[in-house]
Design an enzyme around this catalytic site. Structure first.
Site, PDB file in Angstrom:
ATOM      1  N   GLY A  79     -57.883  35.232 -61.121  1.00 23.23           N
ATOM      2  CA  GLY A  79     -56.501  35.698 -61.160  1.00 23.23           C
ATOM      3  C   GLY A  79     -55.830  35.510 -59.831  1.00 23.23           C
ATOM      4  O   GLY A  79     -56.282  34.725 -58.979  1.00 23.23           O
TER       5      GLY A  79
ATOM      6  N   GLY B  96     -58.301  37.114 -56.926  1.00 17.65           N
ATOM      7  CA  GLY B  96     -59.741  36.925 -56.846  1.00 17.65           C
ATOM      8  C   GLY B  96     -60.314  36.327 -58.109  1.00 17.65           C
ATOM      9  O   GLY B  96     -59.590  35.806 -58.965  1.00 17.65           O
ATOM     10  N   SER B  97     -61.633  36.399 -58.227  1.00 17.19           N
ATOM     11  CA  SER B  97     -62.362  35.789 -59.339  1.00 17.19           C
ATOM     12  C   SER B  97     -63.277  36.818 -59.981  1.00 17.19           C
ATOM     13  O   SER B  97     -63.663  37.805 -59.360  1.00 17.19           O
ATOM     14  CB  SER B  97     -63.185  34.596 -58.843  1.00 17.19           C
ATOM     15  OG  SER B  97     -62.363  33.665 -58.164  1.00 17.19           O
ATOM     16  N   VAL B  98     -63.647  36.544 -61.237  1.00 16.68           N
ATOM     17  CA  VAL B  98     -64.530  37.440 -61.980  1.00 16.68           C
ATOM     18  C   VAL B  98     -65.781  36.670 -62.354  1.00 16.68           C
ATOM     19  O   VAL B  98     -65.707  35.553 -62.878  1.00 16.68           O
ATOM     20  CB  VAL B  98     -63.840  37.993 -63.249  1.00 16.68           C
ATOM     21  CG1 VAL B  98     -64.785  38.946 -63.974  1.00 16.68           C
ATOM     22  CG2 VAL B  98     -62.545  38.701 -62.886  1.00 16.68           C
TER      23      VAL B  98
ATOM     24  N   LYS C  94     -65.668  41.694 -60.241  1.00 15.17           N
ATOM     25  CA  LYS C  94     -64.369  41.194 -59.814  1.00 15.17           C
ATOM     26  C   LYS C  94     -64.338  41.167 -58.288  1.00 15.17           C
ATOM     27  O   LYS C  94     -64.311  42.207 -57.630  1.00 15.17           O
ATOM     28  CB  LYS C  94     -63.251  42.082 -60.354  1.00 15.17           C
ATOM     29  CG  LYS C  94     -61.857  41.614 -60.011  1.00 15.17           C
ATOM     30  CD  LYS C  94     -60.819  42.508 -60.668  1.00 15.17           C
ATOM     31  CE  LYS C  94     -59.401  42.046 -60.358  1.00 15.17           C
ATOM     32  NZ  LYS C  94     -58.386  42.918 -61.021  1.00 15.17           N
TER      33      LYS C  94
ATOM     34  N   ASP D 114     -48.829  45.056 -65.528  1.00 16.29           N
ATOM     35  CA  ASP D 114     -49.228  43.671 -65.797  1.00 16.29           C
ATOM     36  C   ASP D 114     -49.938  43.569 -67.149  1.00 16.29           C
ATOM     37  O   ASP D 114     -51.010  42.979 -67.266  1.00 16.29           O
ATOM     38  CB  ASP D 114     -50.139  43.156 -64.689  1.00 16.29           C
ATOM     39  CG  ASP D 114     -50.238  41.620 -64.694  1.00 16.29           C
ATOM     40  OD1 ASP D 114     -49.358  40.969 -65.293  1.00 16.29           O
ATOM     41  OD2 ASP D 114     -51.190  41.092 -64.102  1.00 16.29           O
TER      42      ASP D 114
END
Length: 1015
Positions: free
Chosen positions: A717, A720-722, A740, A846
């Site tokens: 996103g 960051g990353s998951v 996350k 969101d």
């Protein structure tokens, strides 16, 4: 040569003369008329009129089409549909004398329809539907003799139907439905001999149906539903051999169906006359209308037997006959059921609320496996459920109560894996409740109340993870309540075990019912104390445990149940004082504490001020309270007076107090100095999350994700990353987690990490992702590292189901209608909790499909609180200003213009998500251009075109057929989907205060869901 040249010159001069002065004048007139129209527009959110300027010829303005050969540069069409335009329609449009088409549908035009439009002699189509126009329909429009289509539906028009419309020779479509038109249907409509489509439904028309309508020999669609029409249906209407669709529902019509219906209406596909006063027998000739797909005659006074030959209707999908006086007593009277087993595509059979009796035929198990709804309740049917009932593998809704059925429920009921509702209440069923019901993982509502079931409650019911209602009251059940039942977190509506013979205590697992609104346990032999964990059920509205053997005091944890409306603790052995917090509950209106052992002063606030809303009889040690309760005055017991202290003791106390003050002052100065020194050092933050799995180090997360490898990357996103990870657990099976990881080089990532920690720290809700822990440390290179750890959800995000990747095998991920409705309710429940039931109102900011996760049971979980904001607890709708963040397409307009967030903004995002859920289209879809949006796309699709805007996957999964004729076949399904989309539109209103409240959204969706179940 010279003569030829002379002739050519004369011809050119004449041509120039024809094309010059008059054309120039008319072009100016067209342009000024268009500019006059533009001047009446007060709101143009999509900037349509930005192109209406001097830099472009008016024939190139958006929505304007000019003629080609015969009338170049003359406006022949004005089409500005689904653009959210606000304004009035000026009379200047009448100066566009070459206009053949006006389409201003699906906007917000208000005011009257200009009478001057009658000057448009070339007009062929006038579509002003889906606006807010008011006043009467101008009869002068009939001067446009070339009119073929008049569509004024979904406005606020009143007055009468202009009789002048009946004389339009070319009129083939007249839509005036969904207005406030009064008066009678003009008899002269018969003069409009070209009419193919006539819709007058949902108005306030009165009187009878004119027999002259029978002369409209080419009429195929006739909609007269939802008016105040009365009297008998004229015989001439039944002689309409061209009719394909006939809607007469929701009127006061009388009369009967003609016995020769099969000959008079050979092409009829839809027959809907629900909710009238029609009577007489159902014609045997009904079976001769070979194209019939839908028969809806519910809520009338039809009597006699149901024709035994209906099985010859090979195209029949829906037969709704409930709430009539149809009869069956002997086995021969039930032969229609055997016949209907030949209707291989029959999906819905409802014969509830009739006079059907005798033994339930075993032939009900011979229906096609396409049957989804079977309703036979509210009759006098005897016998038992055949063991072969498990053959109906597609059955979703099964209603057999109330009746006089008996015997045991066959274990084969557990084979109906698609069942959503099982309603067997008010019968004489006996024996134990079969444990195989626990196999019904999709079950939403289970009604077994008011029977003679015995034995214990099966613990296997805990496997019904989608259950919303569990009603076992008024039976002969014994034993304890299984803790597995109280662990069904999906029980949003409630459970009732009242009036049985249950023993034992209420298990502490009752705290898992955090979204349950009602718990009914009165009239049993339960004992022990009221569990402290009950305080976690913060959505609880009704709690009744009267006529049991409970003891102890009312736990203080119940102070968290702010939404409580009814509380009945009467006829137990409870003791202690009545908590004052009960007087602080704003909605509590029924409080029964009678016949216990409560003592002390009765509170005076809230519900205690109204004698009619409380009962405290049989508590002899109570006192005080409001005077209307007529209780004795409480004896004051305070500290004793006139204590004498010696002078020596007073000096000792003074010296000691001074010493303690000096010590505390020294401690305060030292602590201030220590805090100041610590603030100069760069700390490694520690974030504690409630009930976390365990604290995790950076090294553990590296190992779990295989060094944050690309093969474990499942998403990314803005911040960051998951990653997918696996935790080694020597005592238990390995646990799969989602990690996350925040990219702290990205501006705003740290702020997002803190926001998500703060938001999720105290949240407990079945529809909100559960966080396990937060890691705030440094990596192996000494760089700052921050991550959140969640439970991994194997079904991924809603985004992946709505918009699967191109390499995904076809049909692997398909959301059925019930899935979508449940997801919509789940997300609404989560938002309601965030906005109204948490420690402080939280705005998600969101909401979108990629932030909605689905667990193994397809329960929706709201995730990603990186942009979440807290707002003032005192007013949920107060706004808070921040830098605008979110996702394009889902952000509310006021957030983009004013940089403010509020609960209204979340509702807007939810509305967009709801529309996307049922259309399968993103708000940023490539098809939405030139002013078209997801919202306007849906507005343009109500209600008769709802099939065209639905997600094609719903069509492919058998919710309805693909051709138009079969679309109307599922009128109730389309009506419900249309209602859901309308909620989406109401949630995305441009004015924030005009949007639906999320609690009302959830309630409306539950109603729609129940309508779909019960029809």
């Amino acid at each position: 040569m010279s003569s030829s040249f002379l002739l050519c010159a004369i011809f050119l001069l004449l041509l120039l003369r024809v094309m010059s002065a008059p054309v120039q004048h008319n072009n100016v007139t067209d342009r000024s008329s268009l500019l006059a129209f533009k001047s009446k527009i007060s709101l143009d959110p999509h900037g349509v009129f930005a192109t209406w300027n001097d830099t472009l010829a008016f024939c190139r303005w958006q929505g304007v089409v000019c003629g080609r050969r015969r009338h170049p540069e003359r406006v022949v069409s004005l089409r500005l549909t689904s653009l959210d335009l606000v304004g009035t329609i000026p009379p200047h449009l009448a100066n566009l004398t070459f206009l053949r088409r006006i389409d201003l549908s699906s906007n917000q035009f208000y005011g009257p329809i200009p009478r001057e439009l009658s000057r448009l002699s070339r007009l062929q189509e006038l579509d002003l539907s889906y606006n807010s126009l008011s006043g009467i329909i101008p009869s002068e429009i009939s001067h446009c003799l070339g009119l073929q289509i008049i569509s004024l539906s979904y406005n606020m028009l009143g007055g009468y139907i202009p009789v002048e419309f009946c004389s339009l020779p070319s009129l083939h479509t007249l839509r005036l439905n969904n207005n406030s038109i009064t008066g009678q249907i003009p008899t002269s409509l018969a003069n409009a001999s070209s009419l193919i489509y006539l819709s007058l439904s949902y108005n306030q028309l009165s009187g009878g149906i004119p027999p002259s309508l029978g002369k409209l020999y080419v009429l195929k669609y006739l909609g007269l539903a939802a008016n105040n029409l009365e009297g008998s249906i004229p015989p001439s209407l039944w002689n309409h051999s061209s009719l394909v669709t006939l809607y007469l529902s929701n009127n006061q019509l009388k009369g009967s169906l003609p016995q020769d219906l099969g000959q008079t209406l050979p092409h009829l596909k839809i027959l809907a006359a629900n909710n009238n006063k029609m009577h007489g027998p159902l014609p045997i000739s009904l079976s001769n209308v070979s194209h019939l797909r839908v028969i809806q005659l519910k809520k009338n006074n039809f009597s006699g037997r149901i024709p035994s030959n209906l099985g010859s209707l090979k195209h029949l999908r829906s037969l709704l006959l409930f709430s009539n006086q149809l009869e069956a007593r002997e086995p021969l009277d039930w032969s229609f059921l055997t016949s209907l087993s030949n209707c291989t595509i029959l999906e819905w059979l409802d014969i509830d609320q009739n006079n059907l009796g005798g033994l339930l035929p075993k032939s009900i198990t011979n229906f096609s496996t396409n049957l989804r709804r079977l309703s036979m309740g509210d009759n006098s049917i005897e016998g038992s459920i055949p063991p072969e009932i498990g053959n109906l593998v597609s059955l979703e809704f099964f209603y057999l109560g109330p009746n006089f059925l008996s015997g045991r429920i066959p274990a084969s009921i557990g084979l109906l894996k698609n069942l959503h509702i099982l309603d067997l209440d008010y019968n004489n069923f006996s024996g134990e409740i079969p444990s195989t019901i626990g196999n019904l993982s999709r079950l939403n509502l289970l009604f077994l109340n008011s029977n003679s079931f015995s034995g214990s409650i099966p613990a296997s019911l805990g496997n019904c993870k989608s259950l919303e209602v569990l009603n076992l009251e008024h039976n002969k059940l014994t034993g304890t309540i299984p803790k597995e039942v109280f662990s069904i977190s999906s029980l949003t509506i409630g459970l009732s075990f009242e009036e049985n013979q249950l023993t034992g205590t209420i298990p502490p697992e009752v705290g898992s019912l955090i979204n349950t609104e009602e718990i009914w346990l009165s009239g049993n032999k339960l004992s022990g104390e009221i569990p402290y964990s009950l305080g976690k059920c913060q959505v609880l509205q009704i709690f009744r445990i009267s006529k049991n053997f409970f003891e102890g005091s009312i736990p203080t944890s119940l102070s968290a149940l702010r939404g409580l409306q009814e509380l009945d603790l009467s006829q137990n052995n409870l003791s202690g004082k009545i908590p004052k917090f009960l007087g602080d509950f704003p909605d509590l209106y029924d409080l029964n504490l009678s016949f216990n052992n409560f003592e002390g002063e009765v509170p005076r606030k809230g519900v205690f001020k109204n004698n009619s809303e409380i009962s405290i009889l049989g508590n002899d040690k109570l006192c005080g309270g409001d005077p209307v309760l007529h209780l004795p005055i409480c004896a004051f017991s305070g500290p004793k007076k006139n204590h004498k202290y010696s002078p020596k003791l007073a000096v000792i106390i003074s010296v000691f107090s001074g010493f303690m003050c000096l010590f505390l002052l020294f401690l305060f100065i030292a602590s201030r100095r220590w805090i100041r020194q610590k603030s100069r050092m760069k700390p490694i933050e520690t974030y504690t999350i409630k009930e976390q799995h365990k604290s995790m180090s950076y090294a553990e997360l590296v190992k779990a994700t295989n060094g944050f490898s690309e093969e474990n990357l499942i998403g990314y996103g803005n911040y960051g990353s998951v990653y997918r990870g696996t935790l080694d657990d020597h005592e238990n099976d390995a646990k799969v987690i989602a990690v996350k990881v925040f990219n702290l080089k990205q501006l705003g990532a740290l702020k997002s990490f803190v926001a998500e920690c703060d938001a999720l720290r105290n949240i407990r809700h079945r529809n909100i992702i559960k966080i396990l822990t937060a890691c705030s440390s440094v990596d192996f290179k000494g760089n700052e590292f921050k991550a959140l750890v969640f439970e991994f959800k194997h079904n991924g995000s809603l985004e992946s189901w709505l918009h699967p990747e191109g390499n995904e095998p076809l049909g692997v991920k398909t959301l059925k209608l019930m899935h979508r409705i449940n997801i919509a309710i789940d997300v609404a429940s989560a938002l309601e909790y965030l906005h109204h039931h948490g420690q402080a109102p939280i705005i998600h900011c969101d909401l979108k499909p990629s932030n909605i996760l689905l667990d193994d049971d397809m329960t929706a979980l709201v995730s990603d609180f990186g942009l979440a904001r807290f707002i003032n607890k005192s007013t949920t709708n107060s706004t808070s200003t921040f830098g605008i963040e979110g996702t394009i397409g889902y952000i509310a307009p006021e957030c983009g213009m004013t940089n403010k967030v509020s609960s209204h903004g979340d509702v807007y995002s939810y509305g967009i998500l709801l529309m996307e859920l049922f259309t399968g289209k993103r708000p940023t879809d490539a098809a939405f251009k030139e002013g078209l949006t997801l919202r306007t796309f849906i507005e343009d699709g109500f209600s008769e075109r709802v099939m065209n805007i639905m997600d094609e996957c719903l069509l492919a999964n058998g919710v309805q057929a693909s051709d138009h004729s079969q679309t109307i076949n599922h009128a109730k399904t389309f009506e419900c989907i249309s209602s859901i989309l309308r909620i989406g539109l109401l949630c995305t209103n441009d004015l924030p205060t005009e949007r639906m409240e999320i609690k009302r959204v959830r309630n409306e969706l539950n109603k729609i869901k129940n309508i779909l179940f019960k029809g």
